[in-house]
Motif scaffolding. Structure first.
Motif, PDB file in Angstrom:
ATOM      1  N   ARG A 192       0.820  -1.216   0.000  1.00 22.38           N
ATOM      2  CA  ARG A 192       0.000   0.000   0.000  1.00 22.38           C
ATOM      3  C   ARG A 192       0.852   1.264   0.000  1.00 22.38           C
ATOM      4  O   ARG A 192       0.481   2.269  -0.600  1.00 22.38           O
ATOM      5  N   LYS A 193       2.001   1.218   0.649  1.00 18.48           N
ATOM      6  CA  LYS A 193       2.872   2.394   0.679  1.00 18.48           C
ATOM      7  C   LYS A 193       3.331   2.761  -0.720  1.00 18.48           C
ATOM      8  O   LYS A 193       3.351   3.941  -1.093  1.00 18.48           O
ATOM      9  N   ALA A 194       3.683   1.764  -1.509  1.00 17.78           N
ATOM     10  CA  ALA A 194       4.134   2.026  -2.878  1.00 17.78           C
ATOM     11  C   ALA A 194       2.977   2.538  -3.732  1.00 17.78           C
ATOM     12  O   ALA A 194       3.160   3.423  -4.576  1.00 17.78           O
ATOM     13  N   VAL A 195       1.773   1.982  -3.518  1.00 15.52           N
ATOM     14  CA  VAL A 195       0.600   2.448  -4.261  1.00 15.52           C
ATOM     15  C   VAL A 195       0.318   3.904  -3.941  1.00 15.52           C
ATOM     16  O   VAL A 195       0.071   4.721  -4.833  1.00 15.52           O
ATOM     17  N   LYS A 196       0.357   4.257  -2.659  1.00 13.53           N
ATOM     18  CA  LYS A 196       0.113   5.647  -2.260  1.00 13.53           C
ATOM     19  C   LYS A 196       1.113   6.596  -2.913  1.00 13.53           C
ATOM     20  O   LYS A 196       0.747   7.669  -3.391  1.00 13.53           O
ATOM     21  N   ALA A 197       2.370   6.204  -2.929  1.00 14.24           N
ATOM     22  CA  ALA A 197       3.396   7.062  -3.526  1.00 14.24           C
ATOM     23  C   ALA A 197       3.158   7.244  -5.018  1.00 14.24           C
ATOM     24  O   ALA A 197       3.275   8.355  -5.553  1.00 14.24           O
ATOM     25  N   LEU A 198       2.812   6.158  -5.693  1.00  8.99           N
ATOM     26  CA  LEU A 198       2.542   6.241  -7.127  1.00  8.99           C
ATOM     27  C   LEU A 198       1.335   7.125  -7.398  1.00  8.99           C
ATOM     28  O   LEU A 198       1.361   7.982  -8.303  1.00  8.99           O
ATOM     29  N   VAL A 199       0.265   6.918  -6.642  1.00  6.39           N
ATOM     30  CA  VAL A 199      -0.959   7.705  -6.847  1.00  6.39           C
ATOM     31  C   VAL A 199      -0.684   9.177  -6.604  1.00  6.39           C
ATOM     32  O   VAL A 199      -1.079  10.044  -7.395  1.00  6.39           O
ATOM     33  N   ALA A 201       2.167  10.902  -6.752  1.00  4.84           N
ATOM     34  CA  ALA A 201       3.027  11.482  -7.789  1.00  4.84           C
ATOM     35  C   ALA A 201       2.269  11.659  -9.100  1.00  4.84           C
ATOM     36  O   ALA A 201       2.388  12.693  -9.777  1.00  4.84           O
ATOM     37  N   THR A 202       1.465  10.670  -9.466  1.00  8.39           N
ATOM     38  CA  THR A 202       0.720  10.746 -10.727  1.00  8.39           C
ATOM     39  C   THR A 202      -0.337  11.834 -10.675  1.00  8.39           C
ATOM     40  O   THR A 202      -0.488  12.612 -11.627  1.00  8.39           O
ATOM     41  N   VAL A 203      -1.064  11.910  -9.578  1.00  5.42           N
ATOM     42  CA  VAL A 203      -2.115  12.924  -9.447  1.00  5.42           C
ATOM     43  C   VAL A 203      -1.507  14.318  -9.434  1.00  5.42           C
ATOM     44  O   VAL A 203      -2.074  15.261 -10.014  1.00  5.42           O
ATOM     45  N   ALA A 204      -0.360  14.482  -8.802  1.00  6.40           N
ATOM     46  CA  ALA A 204       0.297  15.795  -8.793  1.00  6.40           C
ATOM     47  C   ALA A 204       0.628  16.241 -10.219  1.00  6.40           C
ATOM     48  O   ALA A 204       0.444  17.414 -10.580  1.00  6.40           O
ATOM     49  N   GLU A 205       1.089  15.313 -11.032  1.00  6.83           N
ATOM     50  CA  GLU A 205       1.392  15.636 -12.430  1.00  6.83           C
ATOM     51  C   GLU A 205       0.117  15.973 -13.211  1.00  6.83           C
ATOM     52  O   GLU A 205       0.088  16.934 -13.995  1.00  6.83           O
ATOM     53  N   LEU A 206      -0.939  15.208 -12.978  1.00  5.48           N
ATOM     54  CA  LEU A 206      -2.209  15.484 -13.644  1.00  5.48           C
ATOM     55  C   LEU A 206      -2.752  16.854 -13.245  1.00  5.48           C
ATOM     56  O   LEU A 206      -3.273  17.605 -14.088  1.00  5.48           O
TER      57      LEU A 206
END
Length: 517
Positions: A192-199, A201-206
């Motif tokens: 879950r920690k890796a998922v949170k980090a990915l989400v 970072a991706t949302v910040a870019e969006l």
């Protein structure tokens, strides 16, 4: 000669023959998503089509695609069987055209093109595989079907992707796509920690690309609707209609916490959400919380309309798009179900003087109520008021907030019943404040009087004149109408004046009133 696809665009020949088209008959749209495959057959008013048929299969085409790069073999088998069934159903219902749109799973999987060819050969359907930006555009256009004046950002989540699109003035602006669908996130390694980090970072870019701070975020997709259903349960919300349901950022945070703290089995028992959908909700909640944090909307609104309705919007001429979806749907219902189609318009003109100062938004609801006032006449008299309320609050009507929906339902209830106390509907009516309830009662009693005062055009027999400061209600009658205003009519007129808290005066018109134009 160029093929049909090149002549008319990717979705085939336009459905509507002319800008004046008012109805659409059994147009089928098949949405082949990463998680579900759905067939919807539309019918009814062209600007506000109803669901003649609606079936969904949770095929799970995109299950595991993030790890293997290929479509889920079990999902492919289910998808083939589903498409065969849907093609057969569409033929049996004489639906035409049948428009098929496939999204992230089929466009991203290496075996997507081969599977598309297999489906087309087996079913005779033509499948359009859309890219992420096109998916965002279609979903955003679907929002316009329900909200003609939508302004903000549309967020559409599927199984394998999530799209954002800016909307304003009937146009779709900037669009972005991402791999943030919960099926795709299941394959992220590192917990879950890796998922949170990915989400995050991706949302910040969006967010950088789409912009932040819009007042409203429109949510499209089954996972968002499921979260909204859970939010309703957590809050004890009395109206189980997802379209136009509103949440605040605080609601989202609290509901995601509630999801994380409550077992999946308990949530399913509370809400009736299916097992396959519920399995994705914790990950979808994580994404929604981050999207809300990054985009900073003031409110989030659920849209039941999305890519399938967006396909229809794509084919509507501008003149049809500019029609009011609520009024168009009510006109269609009146033509189909009322005893005297067209009387609703005459009734509106007769009672309109009571609402002159209420503004365009309220007059629009008054007009809709008049069009619907008689569509439930076949219901048993003892339950007709409840049937009227239910038809407004639970019907597939676009262009209505929840408060407007309940106001409309309560007005129609009072069209047939003087008192609302003691009905099973009081919990839902609590959405309105006391002033709104009183105004809905006035509208209902006005329709009740106008509808029985004259069975033709009541404005040709008399005029209502309302003086709110003096609290005086006048009824001016033509000579011809003297025979109409007897005991029953007078009782209904007095009930209207009681609801207004008014004194009454009945006067004689010296000349025949002109009929409504």
């Amino acid at each position: 000669m160029a093929p049909v696809k090149d002549e008319f665009g990717p979705y085939g020949k336009p459905i509507f023959d002319s800008p004046t088209a008012r109805s659409v008959s059994r147009v089928a749209v098949i949405d082949i998503g990463s998680n579900s495959i759905r067939l919807v057959v539309f019918d009814g008013a062209a600007r506000s089509p109803a669901y003649f048929f609606n079936e969904k299969v949770m095929a799970g085409l995109g299950q595991g695609t993030g790890e293997t790069g290929r479509l889920n073999p079990e999902g492919k088998a289910r998808g083939l069987a589903t498409l065969r069934r849907f093609a057969h159903l569409a033929r049996d219902m004489k639906a035409g055209p049948v428009i098929c749109v496939a999204t992230a799973a089929m466009r991203d999987a290496e075996d997507g093109p081969a599977y598309r060819a297999e489906l087309e050969a087996a079913t005779g359907l033509r499948i359009e595989v859309v890219d992420g930006c096109e998916e965002a555009r279609l979903s955003a256009q679907g929002v316009f079907v329900g909200w003609p004046g939508a302004k903000g950002v549309v967020c559409d989540i599927g199984g394998s992707s999530m799209e954002l699109a800016r909307v304003s003035d009937g146009q779709v602006g900037e669009r972005v796509t991402s791999p943030l669908g919960p099926l795709r996130l299941q394959s992220v390694k590192g917990g879950r920690k890796a998922v949170k980090a990915l989400v995050r970072a991706t949302v910040a870019e969006l967010a950088q690309r789409i912009g932040v701070g819009e007042k409203r975020l429109f949510l499209v997709g089954g996972s968002w609707r499921a979260i909204a259903r859970i939010d309703m349960e957590r809050r004890g919300y009395p109206l189980n209609v997802l379209h136009e349901y509103r949440m605040t950022p605080t609601d989202v945070r609290e509901t995601v916490k509630y999801i994380d703290a409550t077992g999946i089995d308990t949530l399913r028992a509370q809400t009736g959400i299916g097992e396959a959908r519920m399995a994705l909700i914790p990950l979808a909640g994580l994404v929604l919380r981050e999207v809300t944090r990054a985009l900073k909307p003031r409110e989030l609104a659920i849209s039941s309309y999305g890519i399938r309705e967006g396909v229809l919007w794509d084919q509507m001429p501008q003149e049809l798009r500019e029609r009011d979806p609520l009024i168009e749907a009510c006109r269609f219902m009146e033509q189909k179900d009322a005893r005297q189609p067209g009387f609703g318009r005459a009734l509106f003109h007769f009672i309109e003087p009571l609402f002159k100062g209420d503004g365009t938004k309220r007059l629009r609801i008054v007009r809709a109520a008049c069009l619907l006032h008689d569509v439930n006449w076949r219901a048993h008299p003892d339950y007709r008021h409840e049937a009227c309320f239910d038809s407004a609050t639970r019907a597939n009507l676009g262009g209505l907030t929840h408060r407007e929906r309940v106001f409309l339902g309560l007005a129609l209830l009072h069209r047939y019943k003087g008192s609302r106390e003691g009905t099973r509907l009081m919990e839902t009516v609590s959405i309105l404040d006391e002033t709104e309830r009183a105004e809905a009662e006035v509208l209902g009693r006005a329709m009740r009087f106008g509808a029985m005062f004259s069975s033709a055009a009541p404005i040709s027999k008399g005029e209502l004149r309302w003086f709110p400061k003096k609290r005086v209600l006048e009824l001016w009658l033509t000579d011809e109408a003297q025979d109409l205003f007897t005991e029953v009519a007078e009782a209904r007129f007095n009930a209207l004046s009681d609801a207004l808290g008014a004194q009454t005066q009945v006067k004689r018109l010296r000349r025949r009133a002109e009929a409504a134009g």
